[in-house]
Every structure is written in C-alpha cells, then in structure tokens.
Design a protein around this motif. Structure first.
Motif, PDB file in Angstrom:
ATOM      1  N   PRO A  76     -18.372 -40.151  50.462  1.00 53.57           N
ATOM      2  CA  PRO A  76     -19.090 -41.428  50.609  1.00 53.57           C
ATOM      3  C   PRO A  76     -18.706 -42.411  49.511  1.00 53.57           C
ATOM      4  N   GLU A  77     -18.598 -43.686  49.878  1.00 52.29           N
ATOM      5  CA  GLU A  77     -18.253 -44.727  48.905  1.00 52.29           C
ATOM      6  C   GLU A  77     -19.308 -44.849  47.819  1.00 52.29           C
ATOM      7  N   ILE A  78     -20.586 -44.712  48.218  1.00 51.17           N
ATOM      8  CA  ILE A  78     -21.660 -44.884  47.242  1.00 51.17           C
ATOM      9  C   ILE A  78     -21.598 -43.799  46.173  1.00 51.17           C
ATOM     10  N   ASP A  79     -21.157 -42.585  46.549  1.00 55.51           N
ATOM     11  CA  ASP A  79     -21.039 -41.510  45.561  1.00 55.51           C
ATOM     12  C   ASP A  79     -19.943 -41.820  44.546  1.00 55.51           C
ATOM     13  N   LEU A 123     -19.030 -44.836  43.672  1.00 57.60           N
ATOM     14  CA  LEU A 123     -19.558 -45.897  42.817  1.00 57.60           C
ATOM     15  C   LEU A 123     -20.521 -45.333  41.778  1.00 57.60           C
ATOM     16  N   ILE A 124     -21.360 -44.388  42.199  1.00 59.26           N
ATOM     17  CA  ILE A 124     -22.306 -43.779  41.253  1.00 59.26           C
ATOM     18  C   ILE A 124     -21.564 -43.042  40.146  1.00 59.26           C
ATOM     19  N   CYS A 133     -20.208 -45.510  37.724  1.00 58.63           N
ATOM     20  CA  CYS A 133     -21.282 -46.037  36.871  1.00 58.63           C
ATOM     21  C   CYS A 133     -21.646 -45.035  35.781  1.00 58.63           C
ATOM     22  N   LEU A 147     -23.739 -54.024  40.990  1.00 63.66           N
ATOM     23  CA  LEU A 147     -24.886 -53.138  41.162  1.00 63.66           C
ATOM     24  C   LEU A 147     -26.058 -53.619  40.306  1.00 63.66           C
ATOM     25  N   ALA A 168     -25.180 -52.960  54.933  1.00 62.27           N
ATOM     26  CA  ALA A 168     -24.601 -51.629  55.092  1.00 62.27           C
ATOM     27  C   ALA A 168     -23.527 -51.618  56.180  1.00 62.27           C
ATOM     28  N   TYR A 220     -20.334 -53.876  54.869  1.00 60.87           N
ATOM     29  CA  TYR A 220     -19.742 -53.621  53.561  1.00 60.87           C
ATOM     30  C   TYR A 220     -18.311 -53.097  53.690  1.00 60.87           C
ATOM     31  N   ARG A 221     -18.144 -52.065  54.536  1.00 60.50           N
ATOM     32  CA  ARG A 221     -16.823 -51.456  54.653  1.00 60.50           C
ATOM     33  C   ARG A 221     -15.810 -52.437  55.227  1.00 60.50           C
TER      34      ARG A 221
END
Length: 348
Positions: free
Chosen positions: A46-49, A51-52, A55, A194, A234, A237-238
């Motif tokens: 996942p993209e959000i993972d 990014l996390i 960070c 973010l 959501a 975004y992609r």
C-alpha cells in the motif's frame, strides 16, 4: 573500532560504513529484494504504508522531530484562532449590535458598546500578530531543507559507491532530476503535505464543532460532505500521482536529449546530425506537453470539487438557516458565522 591504533603523525581517519538498509526502512526489504523497489505498488504494497515508513525515517533524523512538533503546535494555534474569530463575529452581531443580546454574555466593557467593539477588535488583532511572528519563526526552522539535504546527501553517496555496471544503468538525466525535483517532491508533497492535511483536519474539526454547536441539525450534512470529499481524494490520489510521474518521465527525456547534444556536439556537428537531434528534442517536448495537460486538468478538478461541496452546503443552509432567522429560531450572527464556517470546510 577494535584492533586499531592511532598513527604517529596522522590525525584524520576516514571510516566507510556499509549500508545495507532499504529505503525508506527495512519493513519491506523482502518485497524489495523479490520484486524490485520500483514494483512495490504493483505487487500489493500500500502507498500509505510507504508514506508512513518514510515519515518514521524523517522523524528519526536529528532535529526533525521537535521541528515537526513545533509546526503542528503552530497549526493548532491557527485553527484555535479561526474558531475565536467565528465566535467574536457571532458575539458582535448578536450580543453587541443585535436587538436581543444573550444575558449570559455581557458586554466586555460594562455599559459601553463602543469600547466593547474596540476590545473585540483588539482580541481579533493581537493573536493574529502573534501567529504572524510564530509562522515566520516556523518558516526559518529549515524542516524542509534538512529533510531534503538528508535525502540528497545519501542518494549521492550511494550513487558514488555503486559499481560501474550499476551506475551505467542510471541515466544522468534521471539522477539530476532525482536531486532537484524528486527529492523536493517527496519532502514537500509527502511529509510536509501530511502535516498540512492534519492542519486542515483540525480546521474541519473546529468548524464542525461550531456548526453543530449552533445548529445540531447540520451534523448529518457535514458528515456526508466530509465522507464525499474523503472518498474523492482516495479515488483520485493514484490517478494524480500517475499524471505527475508521467510528467517527470517526459522531463527526464528532455533533459537527456539536451545532455546528449551537449556532450556529443562535436560528433553531431561533424556528421551533420543537427536536424536529427532537433527532431528528437521536438519529439520529447511534444510528449512533455501531452503529459502536462492531464495534470493541469486534474489540478483544476481537485481544487474545485471541495469548493462545489461547500457551495452546495452554503446554498442549502441559506434556505434552511435563513428560514430559522425569519422564524426567530436562530440569531443573525450565528447564521452568518455558520455560513463562513461551512465555506471554510470547502476551502480546507
């Protein structure tokens, strides 16, 4: 160091640390080794993972953690100031200038409306000056610059320690764009964006707090509007990221043609290859133009969609809240302040 000793005349020792870590962290080291760093999204990461994890990496850098905390604190103060201004405007319209003031909210200066208005003006202005000073201080913290410097230094260090074959697989244009474009992009549109999203979520929270407090019936429309905007973000975004990556690839092609022409100019001139190089350059700029148009269109759509949501909410509330004012169920100050808060939701 073990088994080392200082030289008799030397005073500088250079140590090379073997860095086997993956970027941004080793959480997806197995997937990177199996699929390659450029194929993580296509293989279910996942993209959000990602990014996390970036960070986490950025926050672990010296000085970035407390700078991020300061930034979030100043953003919180700005949202609280926004809530203060809404209540001040409502207080002036309903309890200072209105025909039916609330007995539980007396004048700031007892018996004098003019001095009360002056006091409200001071309360409106002084915090803004403080926030201005804090915002200027925040701009000098170098959060973005330190984050970019860390990535640029380490990318260059790794590149210079690659084998000859590995370096040959990386185009000079891609390396240059990575330094001056991709690194700022990941910092500003990743980490800092973010933080900006958290700021806007806070503004949405204080706006919703005021609206629901003054008009409990407005809670459901706010939930629907917030859900709609979140779903839109959501979903798109992609697609937006794909547009930006296409532009970046076309820019790399333009830079590559320019670099090749500069490095091999003597050969191009001697063999009369200028028209062919010009044709190659025009082909690359044409492709860049074609890739840029969808990006601009998506940017306009992304800017206007939340505005449409807030505009529809304001239009509906003009009828709903205005009817309450006519019937005496809602004061004019609360009505006007609520319209302003609803509009800010779309702007955020």
């Amino acid at each position: 160091p073990i088994g080392c000793e200082l030289g008799r005349y030397l005073f500088v020792c250079r140590v090379k640390v073997i860095d086997n870590d993956c970027f941004p962290t080793n959480r997806f080291a197995e997937e990177i080794g199996k699929f390659g760093a450029g194929n993580l999204l296509a293989n279910g990461v996942p993209e959000i993972d990602l990014l996390i994890e970036y960070c986490k990496l950025n926050c672990s850098l010296p000085g970035i953690g407390w700078r991020t905390g300061v930034t979030l604190g100043i953003d919180l103060l700005q949202n609280l100031y926004y809530l203060l201004t809404i209540y001040l405007l409502k207080y002036v319209a309903d309890d200072v200038l209105g025909p039916t003031p609330d007995p539980e909210l007396p004048l700031l200066v007892a018996g004098d409306k003019e001095l009360t208005l002056l006091a409200v003006g001071i309360l409106y202005t002084v915090p803004y000056g403080v926030l201005n000073a804090l915002e200027y201080w925040k701009s000098q913290l170098q959060t973005i610059e330190l984050s970019q410097q860390f990535l640029q230094d380490n990318i260059f260090r790794r590149f210079t320690n690659y084998s000859e074959d590995s370096r040959g697989q990386v185009k000079e244009s891609e390396m240059g764009l990575a330094m001056v474009q991709d690194v700022p992009d990941i910092v500003e549109n990743g980490y800092m964006r973010l933080i900006e999203i958290l700021k806007f979520v806070g503004k949405l929270a204080v706006s919703s707090y005021f609206i629901v407090g003054e008009n409990p019936d407005a809670g459901l429309p706010l939930v629907i509007a917030g859900t709609t905007i979140a779903a839109y973000v959501a979903e798109n975004y992609r697609k937006s990221v794909a547009y930006l990556e296409a532009v970046s690839d076309r820019q790399a092609e333009v830079v590559e043609v320019v670099q090749e022409a500069n490095q091999k100019y003597r050969l191009i001139a001697d063999y009369y290859m200028r028209p062919q190089m010009q044709s190659a350059f025009e082909t690359s700029t044409q492709a860049l133009k074609g890739a840029t148009l969808p990006t601009r269109g998506a940017a306009v759509t992304n800017d206007y969609f939340p505005g449409w949501i807030s505009t529809l909410l304001v239009s509906g509330y003009l009828w709903f809240g205005g009817t309450g004012v006519v019937r005496g169920e809602l004061q004019i100050g609360a009505f006007l302040a609520t319209i302003n808060a609803v509009k800010e939701i779309g702007d955020s």
